[in-house]
Design an enzyme around this catalytic site. Structure first.
Site, PDB file in Angstrom:
ATOM      1  N   ARG A 170      44.666  14.955 -26.438  1.00  0.00           N
ATOM      2  CA  ARG A 170      43.722  15.798 -27.172  1.00  0.00           C
ATOM      3  C   ARG A 170      43.337  17.051 -26.384  1.00  0.00           C
ATOM      4  O   ARG A 170      42.932  18.054 -26.962  1.00  0.00           O
ATOM      5  CB  ARG A 170      42.474  14.990 -27.539  1.00  0.00           C
ATOM      6  CG  ARG A 170      41.645  15.620 -28.646  1.00  0.00           C
ATOM      7  CD  ARG A 170      40.686  14.641 -29.263  1.00  0.00           C
ATOM      8  NE  ARG A 170      39.525  14.388 -28.420  1.00  0.00           N
ATOM      9  CZ  ARG A 170      38.561  13.524 -28.719  1.00  0.00           C
ATOM     10  NH1 ARG A 170      38.659  12.789 -29.821  1.00  0.00           N
ATOM     11  NH2 ARG A 170      37.530  13.353 -27.928  1.00  0.00           N
ATOM     12  N   LYS A 185      42.495  15.590 -14.439  1.00  0.00           N
ATOM     13  CA  LYS A 185      41.969  14.502 -13.627  1.00  0.00           C
ATOM     14  C   LYS A 185      41.628  13.331 -14.538  1.00  0.00           C
ATOM     15  O   LYS A 185      40.594  13.308 -15.200  1.00  0.00           O
ATOM     16  CB  LYS A 185      40.720  14.920 -12.846  1.00  0.00           C
ATOM     17  CG  LYS A 185      40.409  13.962 -11.687  1.00  0.00           C
ATOM     18  CD  LYS A 185      38.941  13.871 -11.355  1.00  0.00           C
ATOM     19  CE  LYS A 185      38.176  13.004 -12.318  1.00  0.00           C
ATOM     20  NZ  LYS A 185      38.608  11.572 -12.301  1.00  0.00           N
ATOM     21  N   GLU A 261      32.527  17.038 -24.463  1.00  0.00           N
ATOM     22  CA  GLU A 261      32.354  15.946 -25.440  1.00  0.00           C
ATOM     23  C   GLU A 261      31.626  14.851 -24.694  1.00  0.00           C
ATOM     24  O   GLU A 261      32.194  14.146 -23.870  1.00  0.00           O
ATOM     25  CB  GLU A 261      33.719  15.490 -25.969  1.00  0.00           C
ATOM     26  CG  GLU A 261      33.625  14.656 -27.232  1.00  0.00           C
ATOM     27  CD  GLU A 261      33.624  13.170 -26.950  1.00  0.00           C
ATOM     28  OE1 GLU A 261      32.509  12.576 -26.996  1.00  0.00           O
ATOM     29  OE2 GLU A 261      34.689  12.610 -26.689  1.00  0.00           O
ATOM     30  N   CYS A 295      32.471   6.484 -27.695  1.00  0.00           N
ATOM     31  CA  CYS A 295      31.310   7.338 -27.920  1.00  0.00           C
ATOM     32  C   CYS A 295      30.994   7.454 -29.402  1.00  0.00           C
ATOM     33  O   CYS A 295      29.877   7.800 -29.784  1.00  0.00           O
ATOM     34  CB  CYS A 295      31.539   8.715 -27.311  1.00  0.00           C
ATOM     35  SG  CYS A 295      33.024   9.533 -27.921  1.00  0.00           S
ATOM     36  N   GLU A 392      23.187   4.377 -24.869  1.00  0.00           N
ATOM     37  CA  GLU A 392      24.501   4.092 -25.444  1.00  0.00           C
ATOM     38  C   GLU A 392      24.964   2.727 -24.939  1.00  0.00           C
ATOM     39  O   GLU A 392      25.075   2.512 -23.730  1.00  0.00           O
ATOM     40  CB  GLU A 392      25.485   5.185 -25.026  1.00  0.00           C
ATOM     41  CG  GLU A 392      26.760   5.216 -25.811  1.00  0.00           C
ATOM     42  CD  GLU A 392      27.583   6.471 -25.529  1.00  0.00           C
ATOM     43  OE1 GLU A 392      28.513   6.736 -26.308  1.00  0.00           O
ATOM     44  OE2 GLU A 392      27.294   7.178 -24.551  1.00  0.00           O
TER      45      GLU A 392
END
Length: 491
Positions: A170, A185, A261, A295, A392
Site C-alpha cells: 500500500r 522499515k 495512518e 486499526c 484501542e
C-alpha cells in the site's frame, strides 16, 4: 496444511541476517534479531539489526538513483508493478504461509491479505499512467498555465506488524508508480513478508536502489538520522497515534510531506431496525478478522437497548464456535496475538471492565501453554468511562454498550479522539445518510463489516491521521504540483 519441511524451505528463500540496500543483500552493523512464531514462541528466522549508519547507507542508495528513476516512463513503472502483481499471485501459497508463520493470523485470512495486498500493485500499475495535469489560458489571457505533477522525491516508509504484506504494498506501490525512491522499515516483529516482497520487485525488473529495506531494533535512532537528512522529502507511517505525533513533530523541522495512518477506536452502531443477521455477521468480521489486531476493527459495539440482549446472545454463540490454534491448522479461526505483551494488555482491559461492572459472557483469559493466545471474548454492559471503550483493544474482545436514541448513539460514536473507521447497521435509508454526515470517521461501513479496497481512499480524521492511502487519491501523496506560466504566444 504445510509441514515443517515446507516451512523451512520457504524460510530459506529469505537471506538470513541481511539488509537490502542498493539491490544487494548486505550485513548490518549491529548483529541480528530473532523473529519468532507467536503461536509457539520459537525462533523461526533472524534478520539484520541495522545501525544508524546502515540507515544512512539505505538513504544514500535511494537518493543516488532518484533523478534517474523519476525520468523513467510511467509505462515502465506500470509494467514493473503489474509484473510484481502477477508474481505474487502465482506465489500466493508462499506469502500466505509466511504471514501466518510470522504474524499468527489463520491461513485462510492470510490468503485474503495476499489478494488484498497484491491488488495495490495492480491498482497503482494502472494509476501510474493516469497522472494528469492542466494546460489552459489564465483568466486574464496574458499567458497559458501549465500544471504538472512530479515525484516528491526520496521517501521513508514505516510499516506495522499486523498486515505484513498489504501495508508494504500500500505504500511501496504508489511510491514506485509516482517515480519515488524509498527506504522501507518494516516492523521488527513481522519483517519477513517485506523481505520476500522485495525479491519479487527485483524479479519484476525494479532497478537497484529504488527500494531499500532496513530492519533494526534501534528504530528511534535510525529514524531520527533518516528524517534529519535534507535529502528526504516524505515520510509515510502506519502505527500508533503517540508515535505518529512524534514523527510529525520531527517532520515539521524539515517540512516533510507526511502521511500518517494512526490509531482507531471504531464504533459499531446497531440500531433497533437493523437486520440482526447482517449485524451479527458484520460484528464477527469487524471484530475477529485478523484476531482483532486491526486499526479498523470494531472497538465499541453500541447497540440499541431493545435488541441488545438478542445481539449479545447471538454473537456469544458464534464466538463459542471459534477455533483457537496455530494459523496453519485446519479450521483455526483465532490465532495468537503477536506477542506476550499484547496478551497482557488485552487481559488488563478485560479485567478492568469486569471490575467496573461489565458482564463477562465468554472468554476473558489467556490460553495456557506455548504461544501468545487469548480467548475470544464477549463483554456486555460496558460504558464509555471504562478503559476498554477509550483505548484501542487490538485483540479478540467484543465489548457491548447500549443506547436508547439516535442522538445518544451519535454522541457515543463520536466520543473519542480517533476517527478512522465506523460501522452502522440500519435498514432506514434516511438514517444511513444521516450517519454518513454525523459520525466523524474517514471511512464507514453501512450494513457491512469489512470495506477496505485498493480502489478506495483509506484514511482517517482527528487523531487517526492525515493523508490517504489507496484509491485514485493514493498516488498523489507521492506527487508534488509544479505550475509554469508561458506568455501568450499571440500577444
Amino acid at each position: 496444511m504445510a509441514n515443517a519441511a515446507q516451512e523451512q524451505a520457504l524460510l530459506s528463500k529469505i537471506p538470513s541476517g541481511k539488509l537490502y540496500i542498493a539491490g544487494e543483500w548486505v550485513d548490518g552493523e549491529d548483529g541480528t534479531i530473532d523473529v519468532s512464531d507467536p503461536a509457539t514462541g520459537e525462533k523461526i528466522h533472524e534478520i539484520a539489526n541495522g545501525s544508524v549508519a546502515d540507515g544512512k547507507r539505505a538513504l544514500d542508495a535511494a537518493c543516488a538513483v532518484q533523478d534517474e528513476w523519476a525520468r523513467t516512463s510511467a509505462r515502465e513503472r506500470s509494467d514493473i508493478l503489474r509484473r510484481a502483481f502477477d508474481i505474487i499471485t502465482e506465489r500466493k501459497d508462499e506469502f500466505a504461509l509466511l504471514m501466518t508463520m510470522e504474524m499468527g493470523k489463520p491461513l485462510s485470512e492470510a490468503y485474503g491479505e495476499v489478494k488484498y495486498g497484491s491488488e495495490f500493485l495492480r491498482w497503482f500499475s494502472e494509476e501510474a499512467v493516469r497522472v494528469y495535469g492542466r494546460y489552459n489560458d489564465n483568466p486574464e489571457g496574458t499567458g497559458r498555465m501549465l500544471v504538472a505533477h512530479r515525484p516528491v522525491g526520496p521517501c521513508y516508509l514505516v510499516t506495522p506488524w499486523n498486515f505484513p504484506l498489504a501495508m508494504a504494498t500500500r505504500k511501496i506501490g504508489p511510491a514506485i508508480a509516482a517515480g519515488c525512491t524509498m527506504v522501507v522499515k518494516p516492523a521488527t516483529l513481522t519483517p519477513l513478508s517485506t523481505l520476500l516482497f522485495v525479491q519479487v520487485l527485483e524479479e519484476a525488473g525494479l532497478p537497484k536502489g529504488v527500494v531499500n529495506v532496513i530492519t533494526t531494533r534501534s528504530t528511534g535512532a535510525v529514524t531520527d538520522e533518516i528524517m534529519s537528512d535534507d535529502r528526504l522529502r516524505k515520510i509515510s507511517f502506519t502505527g500508533s497515534t503517540p508515535v505518529g505525533i512524534s514523527l510529525m513533530k520531527k517532520a515539521a523541522d524539515k517540512v516533510l510531506r507526511s502521511s500518517m495512518e494512526l490509531g482507531g477506536n471504531a464504533p459499531f452502531v446497531v440500531f433497533e431496525d437493523a437486520d440482526l443477521d447482517k449485524a451479527v455477521d458484520g460484528a464477527m468480521a469487524a471484530k475477529f478478522r485478523n484476531i482483532g489486531e486491526a486499526c479498523t476493527a470494531g472497538n465499541r459495539f453500541i447497540v440499541h437497548n431493545s435488541i441488545a440482549d438478542e445481539f449479545v446472545q447471538r454473537v456469544t454463540e458464534r464466538v463459542k464456535e471459534l477455533k483457537i490454534g496455530r494459523g496453519t491448522e485446519d479450521g483455526v479461526t483465532i490465532g495468537p496475538l503477536v506477542e506476550e505483551k499484547a496478551v497482557t494488555n488485552v487481559k488488563r482491559l478485560v479485567d478492568e471492565a469486569v471490575s467496573a461492572g461489565a458482564t463477562l459472557k465468554h472468554g476473558g483469559n489467556r490460553v495456557e501453554g506455548p504461544g501468545s493466545f487469548f480467548e475470544p471474548t464477549v463483554l456486555d454492559g460496558v460504558n464509555d468511562e471504562m478503559s476498554i471503550s477509550v483505548e484501542e483493544i487490538f485483540g479478540p474482545v467484543l465489548a457491548v454498550q447500549r443506547f436508547e436514541t439516535e442522538e445518544e448513539a451519535v454522541a457515543l460514536a463520536n466520543r473519542t479522539e480517533y476517527g478512522l473507521m465506523s460501522y452502522v447497521f440500519t435498514e432506514d435509508s434516511q438514517r444511513q445518510h444521516r450517519m454518513v454526515d454525523l459520525i466523524d470517521s474517514g471511512m464507514m461501513g453501512i450494513n457491512i463489516g469489512v470495506l477496505a479496497n485498493a480502489a478506495a481512499p483509506f484514511g482517517g480524521v482527528k487523531q487517526s491521521g492525515i493523508g490517504t492511502e489507496g484509491g485514485a487519491e493514493g498516488i498523489h501523496e507521492y506527487l508534488s504540483k509544479k505550475y509554469s506560466l508561458i506568455p501568450n504566444p499571440h500577444a
